[in-house]
Write a protein that holds these residues in place. Structure first.
Motif, short mmCIF file in Angstrom:
data_model
loop_
_atom_site.label_atom_id
_atom_site.label_comp_id
_atom_site.label_asym_id
_atom_site.label_seq_id
_atom_site.Cartn_x
_atom_site.Cartn_y
_atom_site.Cartn_z
N SER A 1 0.83 -1.20 0.00
CA SER A 1 0.00 0.00 0.00
C SER A 1 0.87 1.26 0.00
CB SER A 1 -0.93 -0.01 1.22
OG SER A 1 -0.17 0.03 2.42
N LEU A 2 2.09 1.16 0.54
CA LEU A 2 3.01 2.29 0.49
C LEU A 2 3.38 2.62 -0.95
CD1 LEU A 2 5.52 1.43 3.38
CD2 LEU A 2 3.54 2.96 3.48
N TYR B 1 -7.24 -1.06 1.29
CA TYR B 1 -7.52 -1.24 -0.13
C TYR B 1 -6.67 -2.36 -0.73
CZ TYR B 1 -9.68 3.32 0.57
OH TYR B 1 -10.44 4.37 1.04
N SER B 2 -5.47 -2.53 -0.23
CA SER B 2 -4.63 -3.64 -0.70
C SER B 2 -5.23 -4.98 -0.28
CB SER B 2 -3.22 -3.51 -0.13
OG SER B 2 -2.60 -2.33 -0.56
N ASP C 1 -7.59 10.90 0.86
CA ASP C 1 -7.60 9.46 0.68
C ASP C 1 -8.71 9.00 -0.26
OD1 ASP C 1 -6.58 6.74 1.58
OD2 ASP C 1 -8.71 6.60 2.03
N CYS C 2 -9.90 9.59 -0.14
CA CYS C 2 -10.99 9.15 -1.01
C CYS C 2 -10.72 9.58 -2.45
CB CYS C 2 -12.34 9.66 -0.51
SG CYS C 2 -12.66 11.40 -0.82
N TYR C 3 -10.02 10.73 -2.62
CA TYR C 3 -9.67 11.14 -3.98
C TYR C 3 -8.61 10.21 -4.56
CZ TYR C 3 -8.47 14.10 -7.94
OH TYR C 3 -8.27 14.56 -9.21
N ALA C 4 -7.64 9.78 -3.72
CA ALA C 4 -6.60 8.87 -4.18
C ALA C 4 -7.18 7.53 -4.64
CB ALA C 4 -5.57 8.64 -3.07
N ILE C 5 -8.08 6.96 -3.84
CA ILE C 5 -8.67 5.69 -4.24
C ILE C 5 -9.59 5.88 -5.44
CG2 ILE C 5 -10.63 5.80 -2.66
CD1 ILE C 5 -8.60 2.67 -3.73
N GLY C 6 -10.18 7.07 -5.59
CA GLY C 6 -10.98 7.36 -6.79
C GLY C 6 -10.13 7.33 -8.04
N PHE D 1 -15.05 -1.63 -8.60
CA PHE D 1 -16.29 -1.17 -7.96
C PHE D 1 -16.23 -1.33 -6.44
CE2 PHE D 1 -17.44 -2.03 -12.29
CZ PHE D 1 -18.39 -1.08 -12.61
N PHE D 2 -15.25 -2.09 -5.97
CA PHE D 2 -15.13 -2.37 -4.53
C PHE D 2 -13.85 -1.76 -3.96
CE2 PHE D 2 -17.82 -5.63 -6.31
CZ PHE D 2 -18.84 -5.75 -5.39
N HIS D 3 -13.40 -0.64 -4.55
CA HIS D 3 -12.28 0.13 -4.01
C HIS D 3 -10.96 -0.66 -4.06
CE1 HIS D 3 -15.47 2.76 -2.51
NE2 HIS D 3 -16.04 1.66 -2.05
N CYS D 4 -10.73 -1.32 -5.19
CA CYS D 4 -9.49 -2.07 -5.38
C CYS D 4 -8.68 -1.44 -6.51
CB CYS D 4 -9.80 -3.53 -5.74
SG CYS D 4 -10.80 -4.39 -4.50
N PHE D 5 -7.42 -1.83 -6.61
CA PHE D 5 -6.59 -1.32 -7.69
C PHE D 5 -5.98 -2.47 -8.48
CE2 PHE D 5 -4.24 -1.23 -3.69
CZ PHE D 5 -3.07 -1.90 -3.98
N ALA D 6 -5.12 -2.16 -9.44
CA ALA D 6 -4.71 -3.10 -10.49
C ALA D 6 -3.99 -4.33 -9.94
CB ALA D 6 -3.81 -2.39 -11.50
N THR D 7 -4.24 -5.47 -10.59
CA THR D 7 -3.65 -6.74 -10.19
C THR D 7 -3.11 -7.47 -11.42
OG1 THR D 7 -5.78 -7.88 -10.42
CG2 THR D 7 -5.22 -7.03 -8.25
N SER D 8 -2.27 -8.46 -11.14
CA SER D 8 -1.80 -9.38 -12.18
C SER D 8 -1.20 -10.58 -11.48
CB SER D 8 -0.76 -8.71 -13.09
OG SER D 8 0.49 -8.62 -12.42
N ALA D 9 -0.74 -11.55 -12.26
CA ALA D 9 -0.03 -12.69 -11.68
C ALA D 9 1.34 -12.24 -11.19
CB ALA D 9 0.12 -13.79 -12.73
#
Length: 714
Positions: free
Chosen positions: A94-95, A103-104, A188-193, A403-411
Motif C-alpha cells: 500500500s506504500l 484497499y490492498s 484518501d478518497c480522492y486517491a482511491i478514486g 467497484f469495490f475500491h481495489c486497484f490493479a492486479t496481475s499474476a
C-alpha cells in the motif's frame, strides 16, 4: 491457386528429373469467410450457449471433476501459506500505491475469487504486484498534486477510521470540480478514486484486447525487456522506500528522473533521520535476509516456506505497541486499519479522461506477466491454458474489483513459485487464500495499528532480491547473447532513470530496432562441400571443405527486403569477387578500344604509352573462374517487391557475363513470391532451370552445364 509441376535435377546426375506437384488450395472470397464466421458466431443453440458459458467460466468445467482426496490437502496448504504471505505484502505494498492498507487487502481478496472463476491456469497466484503498485502510485501522486493535495501529508492516516462511521474525513475537505463531478472529498478518497478509475480502464483495455484477439502484443515484450523493466522498476521501488527506512519526510518526486531526485532529497535530509526507524530497519532487514537465505539453502528439507514476514510483522507490532514507539520516538506507523467492507461505488468516469493514457502500459504489463507465467507453469506441469481467456480473466480481475475500491492486479512470480512448492493442484487454493484475507478484513486488521512503516518498507525491499539479483546474471547474458544483454541494460536504465512507462516503451522500441539492424546486416558466406557428402557449409567457419569447381555458393542469413537489398548486393559482389555491372562496363570499354584499333588498321600496334605486354593485358577480357552462382535461400524467410527486383537484376546482370544464377532451398512462400514477381518468366517456364530444392541438386546442374562458347567461363 493453379497446380504447379516443377522438375528439378536429383542429387545424382544420372537420375531422371523429379516432378514436384504443388497442392491446390481453395481460396474463399472474403465475403464468404465473413459470412461463415458470422454464421458460426451468431448461431444460438443450447449446446453453443453452454459452451460459451463454460468457456467464460472455466471453473464450471474442472470443478465437477475435482479429485477431493487427491487435491484438497495440497490446495488448502498452499492457500493458507499464500494467504499468510498476502497479508503483510498487502499492507506493505500500500506504500507503493500511495493508498491505505485496507484497499490492498480488498484487492487481494477479490482478485483471488475472480481468477478462481475465470482463470485457466491451475497454479498462478493473482493479486497485488509490486510493479503495478508502483505504476498506480505514480499516477495517484501526480493526480493528488494536480488536485491540490500534498501526497506526503499523513494526517489523514490517523483519522482513517472516520469514513467507516458514515462520515467524510475530518481533515480538510477540498471542493473538487471535474466535469460534472463535484464533491467534497479528502485526500484518501480522492486517491482511491483515481486508482479505481485507472484500474477500471486497464481492465477494459485488457478485455478489449481479448475481444479483438490482440494477445500478440505481448510477443513484443521479450524476456530481456520484461526482466530489464522489472529490474529498473525495482530500483525505483527500493529508492522510494529508503525514506521510510530512515524515517525522513521528503516530498515524493514526480515526473522523469525520480530516482536521481529522490536520492538527492534523501542525502539533503539524512541528518533528520529517525534513530528508532533506522535501528528497526536494520534489525528487520537482517532477520528477513537471513531467513530468506536459510529458506533457499534448505528449501528441499522444508515442506513449506518460512512465514518470516508474518512473524516479523507480529513481533514488530507488539514491540511498537508496548514500547510506544510512535508516541516516544515519533516513529511513523500504519494507523487505523478498519474492519468490514465499504459499500461498492461506480468508478468516477470524470477521472477516467485524466488517466486514460496511463492505463495503457498498466494493462499491457499486467496481461504480459499473467500470460507469460500461465504458459510457463502450464508447460512445466503438462496442461494447456487459453491465452485469450487469460486476458478476459485478468481484465475482469480489474474491472469488477474497481467497484469495490481495489486497484490493479496481475499474476506474480514469487507467490506463484511458493504456491507450486507447497503442493497447489488447482485454483481452489485461491479461495483458501481469499478466506485467510477475509479473516483479517473482518477481525484482525485493527491489530496492525502500531505497525511501523519502516517494517513494511523492509518487507518490500527484501522482496526485491530476485529482481536485483539479475545484475549478477549480466556476465552470463553477455556470453549467451550480447544483443539481449544490451536490450536488458537499455531497458533497466531507461526504466530507472526516466520513468517506468517510458522505460518499457524504450525497451520495446530498442528491441525491435536491434532486430531490424540484425536483418539489415546479417551473416553472409561462401559455402564449400563437405568431402564425400552432399552437404555444404561456410568455408569461413569450417576446415577441410572442398571448393566447388566453376561455381560460387552464396548464403544470406536473413529475409531479403528493401532495407537490406544494398547489403545483399555488396556482400554478393565481395564474396564472389565480381561486380557484374562494373565488369560489363569494362568489357564494353575494351571492345570499343579494340574496334578503334581495327578501324585504324593497327591490330599489331600498341596503345599510346604502353608496351605490347601491357596492351595485351589491357585489351584481353578478365578471365572468371566460375560460370554459376548458387544462392542458398534456406534462411530467406520472405521477399518483398524490392527483394524480387534485386534477384531479377542480378540474374540479368550476371547473364550478360554468361554467368547463371541459381536459387536453392527456397521455401514455398518464397517460390510463390518469385512466381508472382515474374522471376521464372512467362508461365514459369524457366522454373526447372533456375530453382532447386537442394544445394547439391543445383551443383550437379551446374557441373552438367556445357561451357558456353565465347563466354568467360572456364
Amino acid at each position: 491457386m493453379e497446380k504447379q509441376t516443377q522438375a528439378i535435377k536429383m542429387d545424382v546426375s544420372a537420375a531422371p528429373p523429379l516432378l514436384m506437384e504443388r497442392k491446390v488450395h481453395v481460396q474463399l472470397h472474403w465475403r464468404q469467410i465473413i459470412q461463415a464466421k458470422l454464421r458460426k458466431s451468431c448461431s444460438c443453440t443450447t449446446k453453443r450457449l453452454k459452451n460459451i458459458v463454460m468457456g467464460f467460466f472455466p471453473v464450471l468445467r474442472w470443478l465437477p471433476k475435482y479429485r477431493c482426496r487427491e487435491y484438497i490437502w495440497g490446495d488448502v496448504m498452499s492457500g493458507v501459506v499464500i494467504g499468510i504471505i498476502l497479508v503483510p505484502q498487502a499492507i506493505a505494498y500500500s506504500l507503493l500505491a500511495g493508498l491505505q492498507p485496507i484497499y490492498s487487502l480488498y484487492t487481494s481478496f477479490f482478485a483471488n475469487l475472480i481468477y478462481f472463476l475465470m482463470g485457466t491456469s491451475r497454479h498462478v497466484s493473482v493479486g497485488i504486484f509490486s510493479l503495478l503498485c508502483l505504476m498506480v502510485g505514480q499516477v495517484v501522486d501526480r493526480e493528488l498534486l494536480l488536485a491540490g493535495f500534498d501526497p506526503n501529508d499523513e494526517a489523514d492516516a490517523a483519522r482513517h477510521s472516520d469514513r467507516w462511521n458514515g462520515s467524510h474525513w475530518n481533515g480538510t475537505a477540498f471542493n473538487l470540480t471535474l466535469g460534472a463531478w463535484s464533491a467534497a472529498c479528502g485526500k484518501d478518497c480522492y486517491a482511491i478514486g483515481v486508482a479505481t478509475a485507472l484500474t477500471f480502464l486497464a481492465g477494459v483495455y485488457q478485455v478489449l484486447m481479448g475481444v479483438f484477439r490482440l494477445g500478440f502484443v505481448s510477443v513484443y515484450l521479450s524476456e530481456p525487456v520484461l526482466d530489464g523493466f522489472a529490474t529498473g522498476a525495482s530500483l525505483i521501488i527500493l529508492t522510494a522506500q529508503v525514506k521510510y527506512l530512515i524515517g525522513v519526510k521528503i516530498p515524493r518526486s514526480q515526473g522523469h528522473g525520480i530516482l536521481v531526485t529522490t536520492w538527492i532529497s534523501i542525502f539533503q535530509n539524512v541528518t533528520q533521520a529517525n534513530p528508532c526507524d533506522v535501528i528497526t530497519s536494520a534489525v528487520c532487514i537482517a532477520v528477513l535476509v537471513a531467513a530468506k537465505e536459510l529458506g533457499d539453502r534448505y528449501k528441499r528439507q522444508l515442506k513449506m516456506p518460512l512465514p518470516t514476514e508474518l512473524v516479523v510483522i507480529i513481533v514488530a507490532t507488539l514491540v511498537s505497541h508496548y514500547g510506544k514507539l510512535n508516541e516516544v520516538y515519533a516513529s511513523s506507523v500504519s494507523g487505523a486499519i478498519p474492519t468490514g467492507f465499504i459499500p461498492p461505488e461506480l468508478p468516477h468516469f470524470q477521472l477516467m479522461r485524466r488517466v486514460a493514457v496511463d492505463a495503457v502500459p498498466l494493462a499491457i504489463v499486467g496481461f504480459a506477466f499473467t500470460i507469460s507465467l500461465s504458459e510457463m507453469f502450464a508447460k512445466k506441469y503438462a496442461y494447456t491454458v487459453r491465452p485469450n481467456q487469460e486476458m478476459f480473466a485478468i481484465g475482469f480481475c480489474n474491472i469488477v474489483p474497481s467497484f469495490f475500491h481495489c486497484f490493479a492486479t496481475s499474476a506474480a512470480l514469487a507467490k506463484t513459485l511458493v504456491k507450486t512448492s507447497t503442493g497447489c493442484q488447482t485454483q481452489v487454493s485461491s479461495v483458501v487464500s481469499a478466506a485467510v484475507v477475509l479473516l483479517v478484513l473482518l477481525f484482525l486488521a485493527p491489530l496492525f495499528y502500531s505497525l511501523q512503516k519502516c517494517v513494511l518498507a523492509c518487507i518490500i525491499i527484501v522482496s526485491l532480491r530476485g529482481a536485483l539479483r539479475k545484475f549478477r546474471d549480466l556476465p552470463q547474458r553477455c556470453r549467451v547473447n550480447k544483443v539481449d544483454a544490451l536490450v536488458w541494460g537499455v531497458t533497466v536504465f531507461s526504466s530507472a532513470l526516466i520513468s517506468t512507462e517510458m522505460g518499457l516503451l524504450v525497451g520495446v522500441v530498442f528491441s525491435m530496432l536491434c532486430i531490424i539492424v540484425r536483418t539489415q546486416r546479417p551473416r553472409t558466406g561462401l559455402l564449400g562441400q563437405i568431402q564425400g557428402t552432399a552437404f555444404y557449409e561456410d568455408d569461413w567457419e569450417y576446415e577441410s571443405l572442398s571448393p566447388v569447381p566453376h561455381a560460387k555458393i552464396f548464403r544470406f542469413e536473413a529475409p531479403l527486403y528493401y532495407a537490406n537489398r544494398d547489403f545483399f548486393l555488396k556482400s554478393l559482389y565481395r564474396r564472389t569477387g565480381l561486380e557484374p555491372t562494373l565488369e560489363a562496363a569494362r568489357r564494353r570499354k575494351t571492345e570499343k578500344k579494340q574496334k578503334e584499333h581495327l578501324k585504324k588498321g593497327n591490330r599489331g600496334s600498341v596503345v599510346k604509352g604502353l608496351d605490347e605486354a601491357e596492351t595485351a593485358s589491357h585489351l584481353v577480357p578478365k578471365q572468371i573462374d566460375f560460370h554459376t552462382i548458387i544462392i542458398d535461400c534456406s534462411s530467406v524467410t520472405f521477399l518483398d517487391s524490392a527483394g524480387i527486383i534485386t534477384l531479377k537484376e542480378i540474374q540479368k546482370d550476371y547473364n550478360e557475363l554468361n554467368i547463371t544464377v541459381l536459387l536453392a532451398c527456397c521455401s514455398p512462400s518464397v517460390i510463390d513470391s518469385l512466381a508472382r514477381g515474374g522471376y521464372f518468366g512467362e508461365e514459369d517456364k524457366k522454373m526447372h532451370e533456375l530453382l532447386f530444392y537442394s544445394i547439391h541438386g543445383a551443383v550437379q546442374f551446374a557441373r552438367d552445364r556445357p561451357v558456353l562458347a565465347g563466354g568467360s567461363a572456364v
